[in-house]
Design a protein around this motif. Structure first.
Motif, PDB file in Angstrom:
ATOM      1  N   ARG A 112       8.471  -4.651  -1.656  1.00 52.42           N
ATOM      2  CA  ARG A 112       8.239  -3.639  -0.638  1.00 52.42           C
ATOM      3  C   ARG A 112       6.979  -2.821  -0.950  1.00 52.42           C
ATOM      4  O   ARG A 112       6.172  -2.540  -0.061  1.00 52.42           O
ATOM      5  CB  ARG A 112       9.453  -2.703  -0.559  1.00 52.42           C
ATOM      6  CG  ARG A 112       9.274  -1.655   0.521  1.00 52.42           C
ATOM      7  CD  ARG A 112      10.393  -0.659   0.542  1.00 52.42           C
ATOM      8  NE  ARG A 112      11.679  -1.309   0.798  1.00 52.42           N
ATOM      9  CZ  ARG A 112      12.743  -0.648   1.238  1.00 52.42           C
ATOM     10  NH1 ARG A 112      12.670   0.649   1.481  1.00 52.42           N
ATOM     11  NH2 ARG A 112      13.879  -1.273   1.429  1.00 52.42           N
TER      12      ARG A 112
ATOM     13  N   LYS B  10       3.609  -4.387  -0.088  1.00 50.59           N
ATOM     14  CA  LYS B  10       3.237  -4.313   1.343  1.00 50.59           C
ATOM     15  C   LYS B  10       2.646  -2.955   1.702  1.00 50.59           C
ATOM     16  O   LYS B  10       1.930  -2.835   2.686  1.00 50.59           O
ATOM     17  CB  LYS B  10       4.471  -4.579   2.212  1.00 50.59           C
ATOM     18  CG  LYS B  10       4.913  -6.028   2.161  1.00 50.59           C
ATOM     19  CD  LYS B  10       6.137  -6.272   3.029  1.00 50.59           C
ATOM     20  CE  LYS B  10       6.725  -7.644   2.729  1.00 50.59           C
ATOM     21  NZ  LYS B  10       8.197  -7.647   2.764  1.00 50.59           N
ATOM     22  N   ASN B  11       2.969  -1.927   0.910  1.00 54.87           N
ATOM     23  CA  ASN B  11       2.495  -0.575   1.215  1.00 54.87           C
ATOM     24  C   ASN B  11       1.342  -0.133   0.324  1.00 54.87           C
ATOM     25  O   ASN B  11       1.131   1.058   0.151  1.00 54.87           O
ATOM     26  CB  ASN B  11       3.658   0.414   1.066  1.00 54.87           C
ATOM     27  CG  ASN B  11       4.733   0.166   2.098  1.00 54.87           C
ATOM     28  OD1 ASN B  11       4.434  -0.160   3.237  1.00 54.87           O
ATOM     29  ND2 ASN B  11       5.987   0.298   1.695  1.00 54.87           N
ATOM     30  N   SER B  12       0.621  -1.081  -0.282  1.00 61.04           N
ATOM     31  CA  SER B  12      -0.417  -0.669  -1.224  1.00 61.04           C
ATOM     32  C   SER B  12      -1.677  -1.493  -1.055  1.00 61.04           C
ATOM     33  O   SER B  12      -1.670  -2.576  -0.482  1.00 61.04           O
ATOM     34  CB  SER B  12       0.113  -0.791  -2.657  1.00 61.04           C
ATOM     35  OG  SER B  12       0.480  -2.131  -2.927  1.00 61.04           O
TER      36      SER B  12
ATOM     37  N   ALA C 291       3.677   3.553  -4.699  1.00 61.17           N
ATOM     38  CA  ALA C 291       4.560   2.919  -3.713  1.00 61.17           C
ATOM     39  C   ALA C 291       5.799   2.315  -4.382  1.00 61.17           C
ATOM     40  O   ALA C 291       6.884   2.253  -3.787  1.00 61.17           O
ATOM     41  CB  ALA C 291       3.800   1.842  -2.937  1.00 61.17           C
TER      42      ALA C 291
END
Lengths: 266, 266, 266
Positions: free
Chosen positions: B241, B244-246, B255
């Motif tokens: 997860r 995907k956010n970095s 993250a």
């Protein structure tokens, strides 16, 4: 940059030779041994990992001598030195000198105590490839200036260029002075590395990690001056990019690692 | 995963049993004692706090024996070990063994020096519930392979499964091998935990903090194999997860803590 | 806040006097010496740099006595204390007491061992300007309550106000209790600082860095009560803003430094 400083060269980014060194560093993942301070312990490894080096903080007198011989570069940073650290640092420096492992000395806050000055001198006797510091530290080493306000620089890097050249000529180490413009000298040439952002002075231990990056470049370039210049230029480029992607010192620190991770890979 | 490895089970995320353990961990906030290295000191506490455990880094020989008895789990990580740390670690391990506090050993970079190998063996004698490491470290312990390139893994985790099973059978500790796929074994079963992201190897001490998370799960699951599997699976899910956010290693680190903080709470 | 606590004043943000102190701190960049734990080493410097102070972690018995005399404020935090740290801390406290350098004591986890209680008492004998802790720590010092669950607070800050007032009256130190509402007392007045966000208890060492911020305010306000209140109020304001800009503990930590960096500059 006053012309009186006799700047030999000023780095302009992007610099193709430095980008080639950075790509080679990423491929070779040099094992970089560091003995550093408690404040810098984490960010030093993260800076090295971001550019693809293989960091190892091994600090015990029981094993540093052997480990230095396996490593391709070494950083010794005296920031939070204790007597125990001192013993390990002297063993590591002696072993690096004997084995030919190139190494970097970061004499943090040298000049604030007789103790620190003595240790710094003892380490310099083992021939670091590079000595890096801020202007106050370099001036303190040269004996031209004795007072350092904590670990901050109270003098500008331009003031310290003469002192750096003097130290380099005397010790045969390359000397790197950090500041608004970084200056790196082997005693004859002086290379200026502009760029970066003043916010870098507001995130702790970024300067300390720069010393480790210089150590990681040493086996790649095979040259102390080129290593110090390459590390400083990579820092300046990453710092500028990170500043654009951040709102303050917290987001800057993360953006700086991101920028180092991505630099030259696009 | 070659079938020759005799994988007993492969974790598929989401795993309801593991999510239930995670919720229970958040409710019970287990007091988790850790004696770890200077690089991992901060991130270890932050990983534990993110999942709701109560971390305490207590490292003095003057107090570790008593504190281990109050704690519900212990991690010993030898990353930046010194002689002083060694004395405290041996006292803590002996006290954990005597008091029945379950504990995890992370023998970082074992094999790079005789010193580190000797300390690792001395600690294993106090019966850790879990031994975790990368493939090189596990191979070094098993004696099958002696060289570790710094603290990085130079062997893949699949190579080390046989060694892990051998150690587990001999020591009665569960052995966890980190890699692209994590493998956890009690000497008979081998559980595979896929997932995560390779960027996790580029953020320092994430692996060290995984050992602490295993220690935090020990009082919750009451079972070493389940604890090591749960921690590894939670890590893999949070790592995917976070990736995907970095944008790079700096934003990934933040993250990742965010993902651990939120996992299973939605 | 029950009226039985006799709260003298409750800070409402924005507070013009505190913002003026913060601006003065940024202008004067006070040299702030800290001897803290391994978990807090990095974030403490980053919190100080974010508000414009000049941090220096100098921890060796070889140099703390002299350095304390150059510094404008000192923090001693016993989080990961060892016998070596203890010697340096006692030297630094004695030197601060003698030289008149104002200082802050953070007796982390006091009460979990006889050792820690003894050291805490020995340090208090050197007259810290401020003692800060969570409710359990303050209760432990006052002798009203002996057990601390790790370094977390198991009692609320309201429970500890009487204990704080008792300690302040007896030691002449200002006592600050962290919690959902922070309470600061000089033994007579009790100032309440509401605000902040509970997520601050899920990021390690934020509380430890608060002690350093109090030390940085000491030379600016010239008053222990005002310094503890100013630091707590700045923290609460930055914490609220950071919570709005974050998704979990990882992004909160970065947003918190950003908020400290920007606070009062707009």
């Amino acid at each position: 940059m006053p012309s009186a400083m006799n700047i030999t060269r000023t780095i302009q980014w992007p610099d193709e030779e430095i980008l080639a060194f950075l790509r080679e560093l990423r491929e070779r993942t040099p094992l970089t041994h560091y003995i550093s301070n408690q404040v810098a312990a984490n960010i030093t490894a993260n800076v090295l990992l971001a550019v693809g080096a293989s960091p190892a903080m091994v600090i015990s007198s029981n094993e540093v001598e052997g480990f230095v011989k396996m490593a391709q570069g070494l950083l010794i940073n005296i920031g939070t030195i204790t007597s125990r650290d001192e013993r390990a640092m002297l063993k590591a420096a002696a072993s690096a000198h004997e084995a030919g492992t190139p190494w970097v000395l970061d004499p943090v806050a040298v000049g604030i105590s007789e103790y620190r000055t003595r240790v710094s001198n003892d380490l310099i006797a083992f021939n670091p490839s590079i000595i890096r510091g801020n202007a106050s530290e370099i001036l303190s080493i040269s004996g031209a200036f004795g007072g350092s306000k904590g670990t901050d620089s109270t003098a500008s890097s331009t003031d310290a260029v003469d002192a750096a050249r003097y130290i380099a000529a005397k010790t045969k180490s390359v000397v790197a002075v950090s500041g608004e413009v970084d200056y790196i000298t082997d005693g004859e040439s002086v290379v200026a590395v502009p760029g970066g952002n003043v916010i870098m002075t507001r995130v702790t231990a970024i300067g300390c990690a720069l010393g480790a990056l210089m150590a990681a470049f040493l086996p790649v370039t095979g040259d102390a001056l080129k290593s110090a210049v390459a590390a400083s230029a990579v820092y300046a480029a990453a710092g500028e990019r990170a500043f654009k992607n951040s709102k303050g010192t917290g987001s800057f620190a993360a953006a700086f690692l991101d920028a180092l991770y991505l630099l030259g890979t696009e």
